[in-house]
Write a protein that holds these residues in place. Structure first.
Motif, PDB file in Angstrom:
ATOM      1  N   GLN A  37      -1.051   3.642  -0.568  1.00 14.81           N
ATOM      2  CA  GLN A  37       0.180   3.873   0.336  1.00 14.81           C
ATOM      3  C   GLN A  37      -0.486   4.463   1.776  1.00 14.81           C
ATOM      4  OE1 GLN A  37       2.586   6.978  -1.384  1.00 14.81           O
ATOM      5  NE2 GLN A  37       3.448   5.577  -2.853  1.00 14.81           N
ATOM      6  N   TYR A  38      -1.567   5.116   1.790  1.00 13.79           N
ATOM      7  CA  TYR A  38      -2.209   5.429   3.147  1.00 13.79           C
ATOM      8  C   TYR A  38      -2.679   4.207   3.759  1.00 13.79           C
ATOM      9  CZ  TYR A  38      -2.122  10.113   1.029  1.00 13.79           C
ATOM     10  OH  TYR A  38      -1.638  11.223   0.281  1.00 13.79           O
ATOM     11  N   ALA A  39      -3.412   3.343   3.169  1.00 19.20           N
ATOM     12  CA  ALA A  39      -3.878   2.048   3.656  1.00 19.20           C
ATOM     13  C   ALA A  39      -2.625   1.101   4.069  1.00 19.20           C
ATOM     14  CB  ALA A  39      -4.596   1.340   2.722  1.00 19.20           C
ATOM     15  N   ASP A  40      -1.626   1.225   3.456  1.00 15.35           N
ATOM     16  CA  ASP A  40      -0.524   0.211   3.970  1.00 15.35           C
ATOM     17  C   ASP A  40       0.259   0.686   5.167  1.00 15.35           C
ATOM     18  OD1 ASP A  40      -0.858  -1.820   2.276  1.00 15.35           O
ATOM     19  OD2 ASP A  40       0.541  -0.779   0.711  1.00 15.35           O
ATOM     20  N   PHE A  41      -0.111   2.335   5.226  1.00 13.34           N
ATOM     21  CA  PHE A  41       0.809   2.921   6.287  1.00 13.34           C
ATOM     22  C   PHE A  41      -0.098   2.544   7.548  1.00 13.34           C
ATOM     23  CE2 PHE A  41       0.570   6.568   9.328  1.00 13.34           C
ATOM     24  CZ  PHE A  41       1.986   6.869   9.416  1.00 13.34           C
ATOM     25  N   ILE A  42      -1.492   2.613   7.454  1.00 17.18           N
ATOM     26  CA  ILE A  42      -2.123   2.213   8.695  1.00 17.18           C
ATOM     27  C   ILE A  42      -1.968   0.793   9.001  1.00 17.18           C
ATOM     28  CG2 ILE A  42      -4.669   1.768   9.405  1.00 17.18           C
ATOM     29  CD1 ILE A  42      -3.716   4.619   9.404  1.00 17.18           C
ATOM     30  N   LEU A  43      -1.932  -0.141   8.213  1.00 16.13           N
ATOM     31  CA  LEU A  43      -1.717  -1.633   8.537  1.00 16.13           C
ATOM     32  C   LEU A  43      -0.463  -1.962   9.045  1.00 16.13           C
ATOM     33  CD1 LEU A  43      -3.221  -3.283   5.015  1.00 16.13           C
ATOM     34  CD2 LEU A  43      -4.047  -3.296   7.545  1.00 16.13           C
ATOM     35  N   LEU A  65      -3.500  15.159  18.305  1.00 13.66           N
ATOM     36  CA  LEU A  65      -3.167  14.286  17.419  1.00 13.66           C
ATOM     37  C   LEU A  65      -3.621  14.545  16.068  1.00 13.66           C
ATOM     38  CD1 LEU A  65      -3.489  11.077  17.141  1.00 13.66           C
ATOM     39  CD2 LEU A  65      -5.695  11.040  17.681  1.00 13.66           C
ATOM     40  N   ASP A  66      -4.280  15.758  15.515  1.00 14.89           N
ATOM     41  CA  ASP A  66      -4.532  15.808  14.502  1.00 14.89           C
ATOM     42  C   ASP A  66      -3.195  16.650  13.909  1.00 14.89           C
ATOM     43  OD1 ASP A  66      -7.007  15.380  14.182  1.00 14.89           O
ATOM     44  OD2 ASP A  66      -7.795  17.381  15.024  1.00 14.89           O
ATOM     45  N   LEU A  67      -2.571  17.208  14.889  1.00 14.18           N
ATOM     46  CA  LEU A  67      -1.126  17.741  14.232  1.00 14.18           C
ATOM     47  C   LEU A  67      -0.195  16.999  13.799  1.00 14.18           C
ATOM     48  CD1 LEU A  67      -0.993  20.961  16.708  1.00 14.18           C
ATOM     49  CD2 LEU A  67      -1.563  21.194  14.226  1.00 14.18           C
ATOM     50  N   THR A  68      -0.061  15.909  14.936  1.00 16.54           N
ATOM     51  CA  THR A  68       0.642  14.383  14.479  1.00 16.54           C
ATOM     52  C   THR A  68       0.517  13.794  13.274  1.00 16.54           C
ATOM     53  OG1 THR A  68       0.932  14.185  17.127  1.00 16.54           O
ATOM     54  CG2 THR A  68       1.557  12.410  15.584  1.00 16.54           C
ATOM     55  N   GLY A  73       1.741  13.200   7.305  1.00 12.34           N
ATOM     56  CA  GLY A  73       1.304  13.362   5.972  1.00 12.34           C
ATOM     57  C   GLY A  73       0.359  12.200   5.585  1.00 12.34           C
ATOM     58  N   VAL A  74      -0.544  11.834   6.730  1.00  9.93           N
ATOM     59  CA  VAL A  74      -1.663  10.745   6.300  1.00  9.93           C
ATOM     60  C   VAL A  74      -2.936  11.731   6.328  1.00  9.93           C
ATOM     61  CG1 VAL A  74      -3.011   8.722   7.139  1.00  9.93           C
ATOM     62  CG2 VAL A  74      -0.274   8.825   7.411  1.00  9.93           C
ATOM     63  N   SER A 137      -9.674  11.846   1.919  1.00  8.78           N
ATOM     64  CA  SER A 137      -9.339  11.641   3.437  1.00  8.78           C
ATOM     65  C   SER A 137      -9.729  10.168   3.844  1.00  8.78           C
ATOM     66  CB  SER A 137      -9.674  12.964   4.232  1.00  8.78           C
ATOM     67  OG  SER A 137      -9.181  14.046   3.570  1.00  8.78           O
ATOM     68  N   MET A 138      -8.994   9.629   4.561  1.00  9.44           N
ATOM     69  CA  MET A 138      -9.464   8.435   5.172  1.00  9.44           C
ATOM     70  C   MET A 138     -10.465   8.630   6.272  1.00  9.44           C
ATOM     71  SD  MET A 138      -5.795   6.285   5.766  1.00  9.44           S
ATOM     72  CE  MET A 138      -6.519   4.620   5.627  1.00  9.44           C
ATOM     73  N   GLU A 139     -11.530   7.759   6.207  1.00  4.44           N
ATOM     74  CA  GLU A 139     -12.738   7.974   6.963  1.00  4.44           C
ATOM     75  C   GLU A 139     -12.897   6.634   8.006  1.00  4.44           C
ATOM     76  OE1 GLU A 139     -16.106   8.599   4.423  1.00  4.44           O
ATOM     77  OE2 GLU A 139     -15.945  10.889   4.870  1.00  4.44           O
ATOM     78  N   SER A 140     -12.767   5.555   7.512  1.00  2.44           N
ATOM     79  CA  SER A 140     -13.129   4.581   8.435  1.00  2.44           C
ATOM     80  C   SER A 140     -12.282   3.030   7.881  1.00  2.44           C
ATOM     81  CB  SER A 140     -14.602   3.899   8.123  1.00  2.44           C
ATOM     82  OG  SER A 140     -14.920   3.512   6.945  1.00  2.44           O
TER      83      SER A 140
END
Length: 262
Positions: A37-43, A65-68, A73-74, A137-140
């Motif tokens: 879900q996190y990956a699809d959100f980025i794509l 940006l961190d707060l946003t 929720g990512v 947590s997403m890194e790259s």
């Protein structure tokens, strides 16, 4: 004896704790559905963003940006988010517009889980990779374009031609420089030659002044003075000899360095 037994028991407890911790780290399980879900959100968001919207994220402060991202929720930091955005823009320039993706496959490494999927773009297909840390947590984000064998060979040939061409151009340039070195001594002589030593006409030798011979008329600017001097000398010699000066002929007159008579 009791101290030795208690010490041995403490060592065994520590060893068992280490094995237990290692067993837990090796059997760590990740929620693949949540990571997808996190990956699809980025794509989806990266493919739908306009350049102006991406620029607005880059203009935000790190805290903002961190707060946003936390509110969305990512699980990703602002710095990693901007790095992934740059990687995505580079992929769009190379592969074209995003169309869709294939199924995800997850691989767990020592650093954390990694999601891989095949992605279709308008110009060429690519492989996308999302890396997470051990906390999820997403890194790259990495997008690797897929090239055909012909394209790979074409690129390799072009790189070879460019490399060899550059080498030959440099060698020809160096050869030309070496060829010009033979003119350096000639130029050096020209620059060292003083203008005062350039072709200067030799001064004409001073004319030798001689006393007039009988029957000759002296010429030149000092002719009158020489005539008078010759007459005076002839008269002095005639007076000393007791004869007439008519028979004397003065061949030359030379001034002595000393004013004293010898």
């Amino acid at each position: 004896m009791k101290k030795k037994i208690s010490l041995l028991g403490l060592v065994l407890i520590l060893v068992l704790g280490m094995f237990t911790g290692c067993g837990k780290s090796e059997t760590t399980e990740y929620d693949q559905a949540a990571l997808e879900q996190y990956a699809d959100f980025i794509l989806q968001n990266f493919s739908a963003m306009s350049p102006e919207q991406m620029e607005s994220f880059q203009d935000m402060s790190e805290l903002e940006l961190d707060l946003t991202l936390i509110n969305v929720g990512v699980p990703i930091s602002g710095e990693n988010f901007l790095t992934m955005m740059d990687a995505w823009n580079a992929a769009l320039e190379e592969c074209g517009t995003f169309i869709d993706r294939g199924d995800y496959t997850m691989e767990v490494t020592n650093d954390g889980p990694v999601l891989n999927a095949e992605v279709n773009f308008s110009d060429r297909d690519a492989a996308v990779e999302f890396a997470f840390d051990d906390k999820g947590s997403m890194e790259s984000l990495t997008v690797s374009a897929e090239y055909t064998t012909g394209e790979i060979l074409q690129k390799a040939g072009l790189n070879t031609v460019l490399g060899m061409g550059t080498t030959f151009v440099v060698l020809i340039f160096l050869s030309f420089i070496i060829w010009l070195l033979k003119y350096i001594p000639v130029l050096e002589k020209k620059f060292r030659k003083s203008p005062e030593t350039a072709a200067v006409p030799a001064a004409a030798p001073a004319p030798v002044q001689t006393a007039p011979i009988a029957g000759e008329t002296p010429e030149g600017p000092d002719a009158a003075d020489d005539t008078e001097l010759a007459a005076v000398i002839a008269a002095a010699v005639a007076a000393a000899e007791g004869t007439s000066p008519d028979g004397f002929v003065v061949r030359s007159i030379k001034r002595r360095k000393s004013n004293k008579w010898n």
